[in-house]
Design a protein around this motif. Structure first.
Motif, PDB file in Angstrom:
ATOM      1  N   GLY A  14      48.919  44.485   2.163  1.00 54.72           N
ATOM      2  CA  GLY A  14      48.469  45.293   3.283  1.00 54.72           C
ATOM      3  C   GLY A  14      48.559  44.496   4.564  1.00 54.72           C
ATOM      4  O   GLY A  14      49.153  43.411   4.598  1.00 54.72           O
ATOM      5  N   PRO A  15      47.958  44.998   5.644  1.00 51.77           N
ATOM      6  CA  PRO A  15      48.015  44.294   6.926  1.00 51.77           C
ATOM      7  C   PRO A  15      47.493  42.857   6.858  1.00 51.77           C
ATOM      8  O   PRO A  15      47.949  42.001   7.627  1.00 51.77           O
ATOM      9  N   ASP A  16      46.576  42.591   5.921  1.00 53.95           N
ATOM     10  CA  ASP A  16      46.037  41.230   5.781  1.00 53.95           C
ATOM     11  C   ASP A  16      46.934  40.327   4.943  1.00 53.95           C
ATOM     12  O   ASP A  16      46.792  39.098   4.984  1.00 53.95           O
ATOM     13  N   HIS A  17      47.832  40.929   4.180  1.00 52.31           N
ATOM     14  CA  HIS A  17      48.766  40.154   3.358  1.00 52.31           C
ATOM     15  C   HIS A  17      50.013  41.004   3.152  1.00 52.31           C
ATOM     16  O   HIS A  17      50.122  41.766   2.193  1.00 52.31           O
ATOM     17  N   SER A 211      66.875  45.513  13.256  1.00 55.47           N
ATOM     18  CA  SER A 211      67.053  45.009  14.617  1.00 55.47           C
ATOM     19  C   SER A 211      67.445  43.539  14.593  1.00 55.47           C
ATOM     20  O   SER A 211      67.287  42.843  13.587  1.00 55.47           O
ATOM     21  N   ALA A 212      67.957  43.062  15.735  1.00 55.63           N
ATOM     22  CA  ALA A 212      68.486  41.700  15.795  1.00 55.63           C
ATOM     23  C   ALA A 212      67.396  40.648  15.963  1.00 55.63           C
ATOM     24  O   ALA A 212      67.486  39.558  15.389  1.00 55.63           O
ATOM     25  N   ASP A 213      66.373  40.943  16.738  1.00 56.47           N
ATOM     26  CA  ASP A 213      65.325  39.963  17.010  1.00 56.47           C
ATOM     27  C   ASP A 213      64.539  39.683  15.731  1.00 56.47           C
ATOM     28  O   ASP A 213      64.071  40.610  15.067  1.00 56.47           O
ATOM     29  N   PRO A 214      64.357  38.415  15.373  1.00 60.26           N
ATOM     30  CA  PRO A 214      63.654  38.120  14.114  1.00 60.26           C
ATOM     31  C   PRO A 214      62.160  38.380  14.152  1.00 60.26           C
ATOM     32  O   PRO A 214      61.533  38.506  13.093  1.00 60.26           O
ATOM     33  N   GLU A 215      61.560  38.465  15.336  1.00 59.95           N
ATOM     34  CA  GLU A 215      60.104  38.522  15.416  1.00 59.95           C
ATOM     35  C   GLU A 215      59.528  39.828  15.947  1.00 59.95           C
ATOM     36  O   GLU A 215      58.479  40.280  15.460  1.00 59.95           O
ATOM     37  N   LEU A 216      60.156  40.449  16.932  1.00 60.42           N
ATOM     38  CA  LEU A 216      59.517  41.534  17.672  1.00 60.42           C
ATOM     39  C   LEU A 216      59.089  42.701  16.793  1.00 60.42           C
ATOM     40  O   LEU A 216      57.904  43.030  16.707  1.00 60.42           O
ATOM     41  N   VAL A 217      60.052  43.358  16.138  1.00 59.42           N
ATOM     42  CA  VAL A 217      59.710  44.526  15.324  1.00 59.42           C
ATOM     43  C   VAL A 217      58.816  44.145  14.144  1.00 59.42           C
ATOM     44  O   VAL A 217      57.801  44.812  13.893  1.00 59.42           O
ATOM     45  N   PRO A 218      59.124  43.072  13.397  1.00 53.06           N
ATOM     46  CA  PRO A 218      58.246  42.739  12.264  1.00 53.06           C
ATOM     47  C   PRO A 218      56.802  42.436  12.674  1.00 53.06           C
ATOM     48  O   PRO A 218      55.861  42.910  12.031  1.00 53.06           O
ATOM     49  N   SER A 219      56.609  41.659  13.734  1.00 52.67           N
ATOM     50  CA  SER A 219      55.243  41.306  14.117  1.00 52.67           C
ATOM     51  C   SER A 219      54.488  42.511  14.662  1.00 52.67           C
ATOM     52  O   SER A 219      53.303  42.706  14.353  1.00 52.67           O
ATOM     53  N   LEU A 220      55.164  43.348  15.459  1.00 55.17           N
ATOM     54  CA  LEU A 220      54.497  44.544  15.971  1.00 55.17           C
ATOM     55  C   LEU A 220      54.223  45.545  14.847  1.00 55.17           C
ATOM     56  O   LEU A 220      53.211  46.249  14.867  1.00 55.17           O
ATOM     57  N   ALA A 221      55.118  45.613  13.859  1.00 52.07           N
ATOM     58  CA  ALA A 221      54.879  46.482  12.706  1.00 52.07           C
ATOM     59  C   ALA A 221      53.633  46.037  11.951  1.00 52.07           C
ATOM     60  O   ALA A 221      52.805  46.856  11.531  1.00 52.07           O
ATOM     61  N   ALA A 222      53.482  44.723  11.785  1.00 49.49           N
ATOM     62  CA  ALA A 222      52.282  44.207  11.121  1.00 49.49           C
ATOM     63  C   ALA A 222      51.030  44.575  11.914  1.00 49.49           C
ATOM     64  O   ALA A 222      49.995  44.935  11.338  1.00 49.49           O
ATOM     65  N   ALA A 223      51.125  44.510  13.241  1.00 46.53           N
ATOM     66  CA  ALA A 223      49.978  44.881  14.079  1.00 46.53           C
ATOM     67  C   ALA A 223      49.649  46.360  13.969  1.00 46.53           C
ATOM     68  O   ALA A 223      48.495  46.764  14.169  1.00 46.53           O
ATOM     69  N   MET A 224      50.656  47.182  13.622  1.00 48.61           N
ATOM     70  CA  MET A 224      50.452  48.619  13.470  1.00 48.61           C
ATOM     71  C   MET A 224      50.068  49.020  12.044  1.00 48.61           C
ATOM     72  O   MET A 224      50.000  50.200  11.723  1.00 48.61           O
ATOM     73  N   GLY A 225      49.842  48.027  11.175  1.00 48.76           N
ATOM     74  CA  GLY A 225      49.331  48.331   9.845  1.00 48.76           C
ATOM     75  C   GLY A 225      50.344  48.277   8.719  1.00 48.76           C
ATOM     76  O   GLY A 225      50.061  48.757   7.608  1.00 48.76           O
ATOM     77  N   ALA A 226      51.513  47.692   8.944  1.00 47.11           N
ATOM     78  CA  ALA A 226      52.525  47.615   7.888  1.00 47.11           C
ATOM     79  C   ALA A 226      52.027  46.782   6.711  1.00 47.11           C
ATOM     80  O   ALA A 226      51.480  45.689   6.892  1.00 47.11           O
ATOM     81  N   ALA A 227      52.244  47.291   5.494  1.00 47.94           N
ATOM     82  CA  ALA A 227      51.930  46.548   4.274  1.00 47.94           C
ATOM     83  C   ALA A 227      53.161  45.823   3.746  1.00 47.94           C
ATOM     84  O   ALA A 227      53.045  44.879   2.965  1.00 47.94           O
ATOM     85  N   VAL A 228      54.348  46.278   4.170  1.00 51.43           N
ATOM     86  CA  VAL A 228      55.620  45.743   3.676  1.00 51.43           C
ATOM     87  C   VAL A 228      56.583  45.606   4.851  1.00 51.43           C
ATOM     88  O   VAL A 228      56.659  46.493   5.706  1.00 51.43           O
ATOM     89  N   SER A 264      48.597  38.665  10.749  1.00 53.44           N
ATOM     90  CA  SER A 264      47.610  38.877   9.687  1.00 53.44           C
ATOM     91  C   SER A 264      46.327  38.105   9.956  1.00 53.44           C
ATOM     92  O   SER A 264      45.235  38.554   9.620  1.00 53.44           O
ATOM     93  N   VAL A 265      46.464  36.932  10.587  1.00 54.80           N
ATOM     94  CA  VAL A 265      45.298  36.108  10.890  1.00 54.80           C
ATOM     95  C   VAL A 265      44.568  36.623  12.132  1.00 54.80           C
ATOM     96  O   VAL A 265      43.339  36.740  12.152  1.00 54.80           O
ATOM     97  N   LEU A 266      45.332  36.968  13.169  1.00 53.90           N
ATOM     98  CA  LEU A 266      44.731  37.337  14.453  1.00 53.90           C
ATOM     99  C   LEU A 266      44.304  38.796  14.530  1.00 53.90           C
ATOM    100  O   LEU A 266      43.481  39.161  15.373  1.00 53.90           O
ATOM    101  N   GLY A 267      44.878  39.666  13.687  1.00 52.56           N
ATOM    102  CA  GLY A 267      44.560  41.078  13.763  1.00 52.56           C
ATOM    103  C   GLY A 267      45.014  41.686  15.072  1.00 52.56           C
ATOM    104  O   GLY A 267      46.091  41.348  15.591  1.00 52.56           O
ATOM    105  N   GLN A 268      44.192  42.535  15.667  1.00 50.46           N
ATOM    106  CA  GLN A 268      44.580  43.231  16.895  1.00 50.46           C
ATOM    107  C   GLN A 268      44.745  42.294  18.082  1.00 50.46           C
ATOM    108  O   GLN A 268      45.418  42.634  19.056  1.00 50.46           O
ATOM    109  N   GLU A 269      44.144  41.104  18.012  1.00 53.33           N
ATOM    110  CA  GLU A 269      44.362  40.126  19.084  1.00 53.33           C
ATOM    111  C   GLU A 269      45.835  39.759  19.188  1.00 53.33           C
ATOM    112  O   GLU A 269      46.314  39.373  20.260  1.00 53.33           O
ATOM    113  N   ALA A 270      46.552  39.894  18.067  1.00 56.18           N
ATOM    114  CA  ALA A 270      47.970  39.538  18.063  1.00 56.18           C
ATOM    115  C   ALA A 270      48.767  40.442  18.991  1.00 56.18           C
ATOM    116  O   ALA A 270      49.731  39.998  19.618  1.00 56.18           O
ATOM    117  N   LEU A 271      48.372  41.716  19.079  1.00 52.82           N
ATOM    118  CA  LEU A 271      49.081  42.655  19.941  1.00 52.82           C
ATOM    119  C   LEU A 271      49.006  42.206  21.395  1.00 52.82           C
ATOM    120  O   LEU A 271      50.010  42.242  22.123  1.00 52.82           O
TER     121      LEU A 271
END
Length: 369
Positions: A14-17, A211-228, A264-271
């Motif tokens: 889940g969002p925490d893991h 997408s090409a950027d290694p971080e943007l979509v994956p990290s924002l997806a995690a902030a939006m609740g992605a489990a996978v 996963s560590v920062l939660g919504q602060e990450a956004l």
């Protein structure tokens, strides 16, 4: 209740893991040594799971599909798929090797034959690629296995997802939001759709990211609740694999894993942190309005990348159709799309009104009412 976690045996993601998948696809080129090298690199880069594709050309395309534009250029995809056909024992060895490293093994089947062969390997998890989300016969086959599955939802509308979940049990499904373009523009991702999909269907959600950027979509997806989170993986973008030009190298995949784990560590602060680092306007554009609709970059693929019913041979006017005259295939750009796959079991015994060339989609106008 909105289900946020995707459960797999004793593990819960889940969002925490977040479950992070390295999509290796067919980048091995049929080489067991190259496949093991890819698995090793994915493990070192922080992946939890490695994914492959079990390819039989006749399950995916008609030979008359012609050339298809891919990240590496235009190729006769049917011919390339023929070269990538491998005995299921190849994937059995990869499963054993991946599991020996503590990784989860995952593969996409594209038809009934590959699905049944995959089942013989006793996988813990299945993957349904975006173009097969409307392949009703395959969904029913996979649903009968009683295994959890990731369902990619690229080049699909809300109604397509609803129809798929009428066949595949929502209790076993995790929906992967996806944009079917290679590479996909980050601003097409509309990641606010993730909590909306989870609320509408009661399933955990994730992202299959092209997408090409290694971080943007994956990290924002995690902030939006992605489990996978799934992303293509390669040893080098200069390698000859079909998806290698848009895949992540080990160094970039490591960056992605770090970015996702940080969320996963920062939660919504990450956004807020990502907005400061990348710019609020960029982040807002990627998050979008949360309405599920076709992204601009994939609109032209709808009803062409998806499955429909195609003639396998030249069919003359007045002939009576029998199983073996037609199949559920991807259309791509040259051929005419046919009837929705749900009509596959209803065409036997129907007479044709006109000549249907091999490869063309079969439509209602081709059939006597």
């Amino acid at each position: 209740m909105i289900e946020k976690n995707f459960t797999l045996g004793n593990a819960s993601y889940g969002p925490d893991h977040v479950l992070i998948i390295a999509e290796l696809g067919t980048s091995h080129g049929g080489s067991l040594g190259k496949a093991r090298e890819l698995i090793d690199a994915a493990a070192d880069s922080g992946a939890d799971c490695v994914k492959f594709q079990i390819v039989y050309a006749d399950e995916i395309l008609h030979p008359n599909t012609g050339e298809v534009s891919l990240p590496g250029g235009r190729i006769r995809l049917y011919d390339r798929f023929k070269k990538l056909e491998l005995d299921i024992g190849f994937y059995g060895e990869l499963k054993d090797y991946a599991e020996s490293l503590g990784l989860l093994f995952l593969a996409s089947p594209f038809g009934i034959r590959s699905a049944r062969e995959l089942r013989s390997l006793k996988p813990r998890l299945l993957k349904i690629a975006s173009p097969e989300l409307n392949y009703t016969g395959l969904l029913a086959e996979l649903a009968s296995y009683g295994l959890p599955a990731l369902l990619s939802t690229g080049v699909s509308r809300l109604s397509d997802i609803e129809a798929a979940l009428e066949i595949f049990p929502p209790s076993l499904a995790c929906l992967l939001h996806c944009v079917t373009a290679y590479p996909a523009p980050e601003r097409d991702y509309n990641l606010r759709v993730l909590p909306n999909l989870a609320a509408i269907f009661g399933c955990p959600v994730g992202v299959s990211d092209h997408s090409a950027d290694p971080e943007l979509v994956p990290s924002l997806a995690a902030a939006m609740g992605a489990a996978v989170i799934e992303k293509h993986f390669c040893l080098s973008r200069d390698d000859p694999g079909l998806d290698d030009p848009i895949a992540q190298t080990p160094a970039d995949f490591k960056r992605m894993v770090r970015a996702v784990r940080r969320v996963s560590v920062l939660g919504q602060e990450a956004l807020e942190a990502i907005s400061r680092e990348r710019g609020k306007d960029t982040v807002e554009a990627i998050l979008g309005d949360g309405v599920k609709q076709l992204a601009p970059s994939e609109q032209a693929n709808y009803e062409r990348t998806n499955r429909s019913i195609h003639a396998l041979r030249d069919i003359q006017a007045g002939e009576t159709l029998v199983p073996g005259d037609f199949a559920v295939l991807r259309t791509e750009k040259i051929l005419r799309p046919g009837l929705h796959p749900c009509w596959e079991t209803k065409l036997g015994g129907r007479k044709t009104t006109r000549f249907i060339p091999a490869g063309e989609g079969i439509v209602f106008e081709d059939l006597i009412p």
